[in-house]
Design a protein around this motif. Sequence first.
Motif, PDB file in Angstrom:
ATOM      1  N   ALA A 126      45.158  48.503 -25.973  1.00  6.00           N
ATOM      2  CA  ALA A 126      45.785  49.843 -26.303  1.00  6.00           C
ATOM      3  C   ALA A 126      45.873  50.291 -27.552  1.00  6.00           C
ATOM      4  N   ASN A 127      46.567  49.333 -28.336  1.00  8.18           N
ATOM      5  CA  ASN A 127      46.875  49.420 -29.574  1.00  8.18           C
ATOM      6  C   ASN A 127      45.677  49.723 -30.549  1.00  8.18           C
ATOM      7  N   LEU A 128      44.464  48.871 -30.291  1.00  7.69           N
ATOM      8  CA  LEU A 128      43.371  49.026 -31.037  1.00  7.69           C
ATOM      9  C   LEU A 128      42.682  50.434 -30.605  1.00  7.69           C
ATOM     10  N   LEU A 129      42.519  50.732 -29.545  1.00 11.54           N
ATOM     11  CA  LEU A 129      42.125  52.204 -29.169  1.00 11.54           C
ATOM     12  C   LEU A 129      43.021  53.166 -29.715  1.00 11.54           C
ATOM     13  N   VAL A 130      44.128  53.127 -29.785  1.00  9.28           N
ATOM     14  CA  VAL A 130      45.069  54.157 -30.275  1.00  9.28           C
ATOM     15  C   VAL A 130      44.934  54.200 -31.748  1.00  9.28           C
ATOM     16  N   ARG A 131      44.662  53.236 -32.617  1.00  7.85           N
ATOM     17  CA  ARG A 131      44.405  53.090 -33.840  1.00  7.85           C
ATOM     18  C   ARG A 131      42.947  53.848 -34.220  1.00  7.85           C
ATOM     19  N   LEU A 132      42.094  53.650 -33.466  1.00 10.20           N
ATOM     20  CA  LEU A 132      40.611  54.109 -33.523  1.00 10.20           C
ATOM     21  C   LEU A 132      40.534  55.561 -33.190  1.00 10.20           C
ATOM     22  N   THR A 133      41.308  56.111 -32.433  1.00  2.00           N
ATOM     23  CA  THR A 133      41.094  57.432 -31.405  1.00  2.00           C
ATOM     24  C   THR A 133      42.477  58.424 -31.890  1.00  2.00           C
ATOM     25  N   TYR A 134      43.572  57.804 -32.649  1.00  2.00           N
ATOM     26  CA  TYR A 134      44.721  58.627 -32.575  1.00  2.00           C
ATOM     27  C   TYR A 134      44.645  60.024 -33.062  1.00  2.00           C
ATOM     28  N   GLY A 135      43.795  60.166 -33.990  1.00  3.28           N
ATOM     29  CA  GLY A 135      43.873  61.529 -34.532  1.00  3.28           C
ATOM     30  C   GLY A 135      43.365  62.743 -33.663  1.00  3.28           C
ATOM     31  N   SER A 136      42.281  62.025 -32.857  1.00  2.00           N
ATOM     32  CA  SER A 136      41.537  62.971 -31.687  1.00  2.00           C
ATOM     33  C   SER A 136      42.356  63.005 -30.222  1.00  2.00           C
ATOM     34  N   LEU A 137      43.374  62.347 -30.233  1.00  6.82           N
ATOM     35  CA  LEU A 137      44.182  62.281 -28.974  1.00  6.82           C
ATOM     36  C   LEU A 137      45.206  63.716 -28.639  1.00  6.82           C
ATOM     37  N   PRO A 138      45.036  64.008 -27.970  1.00  8.13           N
ATOM     38  CA  PRO A 138      46.163  65.189 -27.344  1.00  8.13           C
ATOM     39  C   PRO A 138      47.742  64.515 -27.314  1.00  8.13           C
ATOM     40  N   SER A 139      48.638  65.343 -27.809  1.00  2.00           N
ATOM     41  CA  SER A 139      50.102  64.865 -27.954  1.00  2.00           C
ATOM     42  C   SER A 139      50.506  64.437 -26.496  1.00  2.00           C
ATOM     43  N   ILE A 140      51.207  63.651 -25.920  1.00  2.11           N
ATOM     44  CA  ILE A 140      51.436  62.930 -24.769  1.00  2.11           C
ATOM     45  C   ILE A 140      53.003  63.512 -24.397  1.00  2.11           C
ATOM     46  N   PRO A 141      52.947  64.074 -23.272  1.00  5.12           N
ATOM     47  CA  PRO A 141      54.190  64.654 -22.712  1.00  5.12           C
ATOM     48  C   PRO A 141      55.337  63.594 -22.584  1.00  5.12           C
ATOM     49  N   ALA A 142      56.667  63.825 -22.956  1.00  2.00           N
ATOM     50  CA  ALA A 142      57.624  62.788 -22.683  1.00  2.00           C
ATOM     51  C   ALA A 142      57.630  62.326 -21.596  1.00  2.00           C
ATOM     52  N   ALA A 143      57.680  62.972 -20.491  1.00  4.76           N
ATOM     53  CA  ALA A 143      57.801  62.628 -19.031  1.00  4.76           C
ATOM     54  C   ALA A 143      56.549  61.832 -18.638  1.00  4.76           C
ATOM     55  N   ALA A 144      55.643  61.884 -19.192  1.00  5.01           N
ATOM     56  CA  ALA A 144      54.254  61.209 -18.822  1.00  5.01           C
ATOM     57  C   ALA A 144      54.286  59.995 -17.872  1.00  5.01           C
ATOM     58  N   GLY A 145      55.359  58.984 -18.246  1.00  5.20           N
ATOM     59  CA  GLY A 145      55.386  57.666 -17.485  1.00  5.20           C
ATOM     60  C   GLY A 145      56.600  57.746 -16.644  1.00  5.20           C
ATOM     61  N   ALA A 146      57.228  59.095 -16.415  1.00 10.44           N
ATOM     62  CA  ALA A 146      58.270  58.857 -15.537  1.00 10.44           C
ATOM     63  C   ALA A 146      57.969  58.739 -14.269  1.00 10.44           C
ATOM     64  N   THR A 147      56.776  58.989 -13.489  1.00 11.84           N
ATOM     65  CA  THR A 147      56.346  58.626 -12.031  1.00 11.84           C
ATOM     66  C   THR A 147      56.454  57.441 -11.873  1.00 11.84           C
ATOM     67  N   LEU A 148      56.444  56.388 -12.778  1.00 12.68           N
ATOM     68  CA  LEU A 148      56.175  55.086 -12.627  1.00 12.68           C
ATOM     69  C   LEU A 148      57.758  54.520 -12.374  1.00 12.68           C
ATOM     70  N   ALA A 149      58.708  55.230 -12.924  1.00 12.84           N
ATOM     71  CA  ALA A 149      60.043  54.890 -12.548  1.00 12.84           C
ATOM     72  C   ALA A 149      60.353  55.373 -10.972  1.00 12.84           C
ATOM     73  N   ALA A 150      59.931  56.519 -10.665  1.00 14.07           N
ATOM     74  CA  ALA A 150      60.194  57.159  -9.390  1.00 14.07           C
ATOM     75  C   ALA A 150      59.534  55.927  -8.256  1.00 14.07           C
ATOM     76  N   LEU A 151      58.204  55.482  -8.593  1.00  8.79           N
ATOM     77  CA  LEU A 151      57.814  54.500  -7.686  1.00  8.79           C
ATOM     78  C   LEU A 151      58.411  53.240  -7.447  1.00  8.79           C
ATOM     79  N   GLY A 152      59.017  52.746  -8.837  1.00 15.30           N
ATOM     80  CA  GLY A 152      59.926  51.612  -8.716  1.00 15.30           C
ATOM     81  C   GLY A 152      60.947  51.946  -7.981  1.00 15.30           C
ATOM     82  N   VAL A 153      61.764  52.894  -8.205  1.00 17.92           N
ATOM     83  CA  VAL A 153      63.015  53.167  -7.250  1.00 17.92           C
ATOM     84  C   VAL A 153      62.626  53.118  -5.696  1.00 17.92           C
ATOM     85  N   ALA A 154      61.634  53.939  -5.481  1.00 18.61           N
ATOM     86  CA  ALA A 154      61.083  53.770  -4.061  1.00 18.61           C
ATOM     87  C   ALA A 154      60.778  52.603  -3.520  1.00 18.61           C
ATOM     88  N   GLU A 155      60.298  51.868  -4.292  1.00 21.40           N
ATOM     89  CA  GLU A 155      59.913  50.257  -3.689  1.00 21.40           C
ATOM     90  C   GLU A 155      61.264  49.441  -3.679  1.00 21.40           C
TER      91      GLU A 155
END
Length: 157
Positions: free
Chosen positions: A25-54
């Motif tokens: 992932a770090n290599l891919l980000v280094r190669l493409t960071y300038g063309s990536l859209p900004s990432i929403p702060a809560a983008a990964g929050a659904t993972l926490a919801a799944l973890g709590v549910a489990e």
Amino acid sequence: MSGPLVTATRPRDLLIAALVTAVVANLLVRLTYGSLPSIPAAAGATLAALGVAEALGGRALRARIERRPGTTPVPPLVAARAVLVARASSMAGAIMAGAWAGLLVHALPRSAEIAAAAGDAVAGTVGILSALVLVGGALWLERCCRTPDDDQPGRAR
């Protein structure tokens, strides 16, 4: 046949998956960071919801496996499916933690200079923490699916 057919998830396997994913992932980000859209702060929050549910599901399932009063017994196939979900979720959480770490390693040093990197650093932090909650919830669910005789000391594994 001695021992279970399915062994418990090994933390070593999860760590290896996370580290390999972080490097890629770090290599891919280094190669493409300038063309990536900004990432929403809560983008990964659904993972926490799944973890709590489990984790909550594991607690309820454990009561049924132990046949506590007021609960109905668990069919073996339901427990087996829960173990498979837990194993898949723990691996997915480890992989996602690695992906978020790969982003964070690139964005964090640049966050003081670049506004987009500061936002991505926040998203990466939320993502890593959420992925770790998923791993924890999945490992708890897997542990809760053990039968009472699996927890006896001296039992062959």
